[in-house]
Design a protein around this motif. Sequence first.
Motif, PDB file in Angstrom:
ATOM      1  N   SER A  69       3.407   1.120   4.204  1.00 57.93           N
ATOM      2  CA  SER A  69       3.706  -0.179   4.817  1.00 57.93           C
ATOM      3  C   SER A  69       4.537  -1.021   3.843  1.00 57.93           C
ATOM      4  N   ASP A  70       5.203  -2.056   4.371  1.00 59.09           N
ATOM      5  CA  ASP A  70       6.027  -2.920   3.510  1.00 59.09           C
ATOM      6  C   ASP A  70       5.193  -3.517   2.371  1.00 59.09           C
ATOM      7  N   GLU A  71       3.978  -3.970   2.714  1.00 57.18           N
ATOM      8  CA  GLU A  71       3.124  -4.606   1.700  1.00 57.18           C
ATOM      9  C   GLU A  71       2.735  -3.626   0.604  1.00 57.18           C
ATOM     10  N   GLU A  79       3.661  -3.208  -3.662  1.00 59.77           N
ATOM     11  CA  GLU A  79       2.649  -2.935  -4.687  1.00 59.77           C
ATOM     12  C   GLU A  79       3.004  -1.675  -5.496  1.00 59.77           C
ATOM     13  N   ILE A  80       3.423  -0.636  -4.786  1.00 57.18           N
ATOM     14  CA  ILE A  80       3.790   0.635  -5.440  1.00 57.18           C
ATOM     15  C   ILE A  80       5.017   0.439  -6.319  1.00 57.18           C
ATOM     16  N   ASP A  81       5.986  -0.334  -5.828  1.00 52.82           N
ATOM     17  CA  ASP A  81       7.190  -0.609  -6.620  1.00 52.82           C
ATOM     18  C   ASP A  81       6.817  -1.289  -7.932  1.00 52.82           C
ATOM     19  N   SER A  82       5.930  -2.271  -7.863  1.00 52.93           N
ATOM     20  CA  SER A  82       5.630  -3.022  -9.079  1.00 52.93           C
ATOM     21  C   SER A  82       4.741  -2.213 -10.024  1.00 52.93           C
ATOM     22  N   THR A 102       1.950  14.397   4.582  1.00 51.15           N
ATOM     23  CA  THR A 102       1.148  13.246   4.154  1.00 51.15           C
ATOM     24  C   THR A 102       1.516  12.031   4.995  1.00 51.15           C
ATOM     25  N   ASP A 103       0.507  11.433   5.626  1.00 49.87           N
ATOM     26  CA  ASP A 103       0.747  10.281   6.501  1.00 49.87           C
ATOM     27  C   ASP A 103       0.531   8.973   5.728  1.00 49.87           C
ATOM     28  N   TRP A 104       1.631   8.317   5.400  1.00 44.51           N
ATOM     29  CA  TRP A 104       1.540   7.079   4.612  1.00 44.51           C
ATOM     30  C   TRP A 104       0.988   5.917   5.428  1.00 44.51           C
ATOM     31  N   ALA A 105       0.979   6.055   6.748  1.00 46.00           N
ATOM     32  CA  ALA A 105       0.321   5.023   7.571  1.00 46.00           C
ATOM     33  C   ALA A 105      -1.177   5.025   7.275  1.00 46.00           C
ATOM     34  N   GLU A 106      -1.759   6.213   7.132  1.00 47.67           N
ATOM     35  CA  GLU A 106      -3.187   6.329   6.843  1.00 47.67           C
ATOM     36  C   GLU A 106      -3.505   5.801   5.436  1.00 47.67           C
ATOM     37  N   VAL A 107      -2.642   6.116   4.477  1.00 52.28           N
ATOM     38  CA  VAL A 107      -2.849   5.618   3.112  1.00 52.28           C
ATOM     39  C   VAL A 107      -2.767   4.083   3.114  1.00 52.28           C
ATOM     40  N   SER A 108      -1.810   3.549   3.853  1.00 53.41           N
ATOM     41  CA  SER A 108      -1.635   2.086   3.927  1.00 53.41           C
ATOM     42  C   SER A 108      -2.854   1.431   4.564  1.00 53.41           C
ATOM     43  N   LYS A 109      -3.388   2.071   5.593  1.00 52.09           N
ATOM     44  CA  LYS A 109      -4.599   1.562   6.257  1.00 52.09           C
ATOM     45  C   LYS A 109      -5.783   1.577   5.281  1.00 52.09           C
ATOM     46  N   ALA A 152      -9.547  -1.266   1.774  1.00 50.25           N
ATOM     47  CA  ALA A 152     -10.107  -1.379   0.422  1.00 50.25           C
ATOM     48  C   ALA A 152      -9.916  -2.794  -0.119  1.00 50.25           C
ATOM     49  N   LEU A 153      -8.737  -3.384   0.147  1.00 48.15           N
ATOM     50  CA  LEU A 153      -8.472  -4.757  -0.292  1.00 48.15           C
ATOM     51  C   LEU A 153      -9.466  -5.719   0.335  1.00 48.15           C
ATOM     52  N   SER A 154      -9.684  -5.595   1.655  1.00 45.58           N
ATOM     53  CA  SER A 154     -10.565  -6.576   2.297  1.00 45.58           C
ATOM     54  C   SER A 154     -12.028  -6.315   1.958  1.00 45.58           C
ATOM     55  N   SER A 155     -12.408  -5.053   1.753  1.00 43.13           N
ATOM     56  CA  SER A 155     -13.813  -4.826   1.387  1.00 43.13           C
ATOM     57  C   SER A 155     -14.048  -5.303  -0.045  1.00 43.13           C
ATOM     58  N   GLY A 156     -13.035  -5.199  -0.909  1.00 43.07           N
ATOM     59  CA  GLY A 156     -13.152  -5.705  -2.274  1.00 43.07           C
ATOM     60  C   GLY A 156     -13.338  -7.208  -2.297  1.00 43.07           C
ATOM     61  N   SER A 157     -12.531  -7.931  -1.512  1.00 39.24           N
ATOM     62  CA  SER A 157     -12.658  -9.390  -1.568  1.00 39.24           C
ATOM     63  C   SER A 157     -13.956  -9.854  -0.907  1.00 39.24           C
ATOM     64  N   ARG A 158     -14.439  -9.056   0.070  1.00 33.39           N
ATOM     65  CA  ARG A 158     -15.733  -9.378   0.676  1.00 33.39           C
ATOM     66  C   ARG A 158     -16.847  -9.271  -0.371  1.00 33.39           C
ATOM     67  N   GLN A 159     -16.810  -8.149  -1.135  1.00 28.92           N
ATOM     68  CA  GLN A 159     -17.827  -7.980  -2.184  1.00 28.92           C
ATOM     69  C   GLN A 159     -17.799  -9.146  -3.179  1.00 28.92           C
ATOM     70  N   TRP A 160     -16.591  -9.589  -3.523  1.00 27.01           N
ATOM     71  CA  TRP A 160     -16.488 -10.661  -4.516  1.00 27.01           C
ATOM     72  C   TRP A 160     -17.010 -11.974  -3.947  1.00 27.01           C
ATOM     73  N   ARG A 161     -16.716 -12.215  -2.654  1.00 29.98           N
ATOM     74  CA  ARG A 161     -17.245 -13.436  -2.029  1.00 29.98           C
ATOM     75  C   ARG A 161     -18.764 -13.406  -2.048  1.00 29.98           C
ATOM     76  N   GLU A 162     -19.312 -12.218  -1.705  1.00 28.89           N
ATOM     77  CA  GLU A 162     -20.782 -12.115  -1.672  1.00 28.89           C
ATOM     78  C   GLU A 162     -21.369 -12.291  -3.077  1.00 28.89           C
ATOM     79  N   ALA A 163     -20.687 -11.696  -4.054  1.00 32.72           N
ATOM     80  CA  ALA A 163     -21.180 -11.791  -5.438  1.00 32.72           C
ATOM     81  C   ALA A 163     -21.051 -13.219  -5.953  1.00 32.72           C
ATOM     82  N   GLY A 164     -19.977 -13.920  -5.523  1.00 33.95           N
ATOM     83  CA  GLY A 164     -19.726 -15.269  -6.023  1.00 33.95           C
ATOM     84  C   GLY A 164     -20.611 -16.268  -5.285  1.00 33.95           C
TER      85      GLY A 164
END
Length: 214
Positions: free
Chosen positions: A98-100, A104-107, A190-197, A202-214
């Motif tokens: 995905s574009d997003e 990330e991969i470029d940087s 290799t389906d990069w749509a699946e990797v992007s998904k 993973a991004l949203s589950s990570g921020s959820r964990q941090w909200r819960e921890a915070g």
Amino acid sequence: MKHELPQLNYSYDALEPYLDAETMRFHHDEHHRGYVEKLNKALEKYPTLQDKSTEDLLSNLPAIPKEIRTAVRNNGGGHFNHSMLWKILNPNPQKSPSDELTVEIDSEFGGIEQLKNRITKLALSLFGSGYVWLCLDGGQNLRIKCMQNQNCPLSTGLRPLFLMDVWEHAYYLKHQNRRQEYVSAFWQVTDWAEVSKNWQEALSSGSRQWREAG
Ligand code: MN
């Protein structure tokens, strides 16, 4: 509740000529089924663990009774890893992230080709059996990781986004010892749509964990 072998979303020959039907049939019907059966067998005496997902089991290995911990690591890993693998592979793959995720991969790696080259290099140098993984760490950075056997990044606190199976059972029937040929073929399906998904989740589950921890 018993763990079950998931169905493939495509036929055994759908990934031809890159991954051949006989390998896919053996890999899914024999190898993956074996991991599922051995995982269920290991959990037989532990009803409280039977309702847990492989993700939960592998994320908390120290909490697994010692007597079955190795069996859960190997066979729970084998089940989780292959379930993820069948979705990463696709007869009509999206060829770019995905574009997003591309930003990330470029940087992080300088581009998708550089990322693929690094994974390829590790896949070719991995001694014995294992996987090369692309993961997200706790700081939400992309990480490439090589892991032996059926060990899963979940057990080290990483969220898996992509995996390349470099066990010989994944390619030996068609490619024999020519691992490089297999790795090139793997990239073709290799389906990069699946990797992007996986990355978005993973991004949203990570921020959820941090909200819960915070
Ligand atoms: Mn495999």
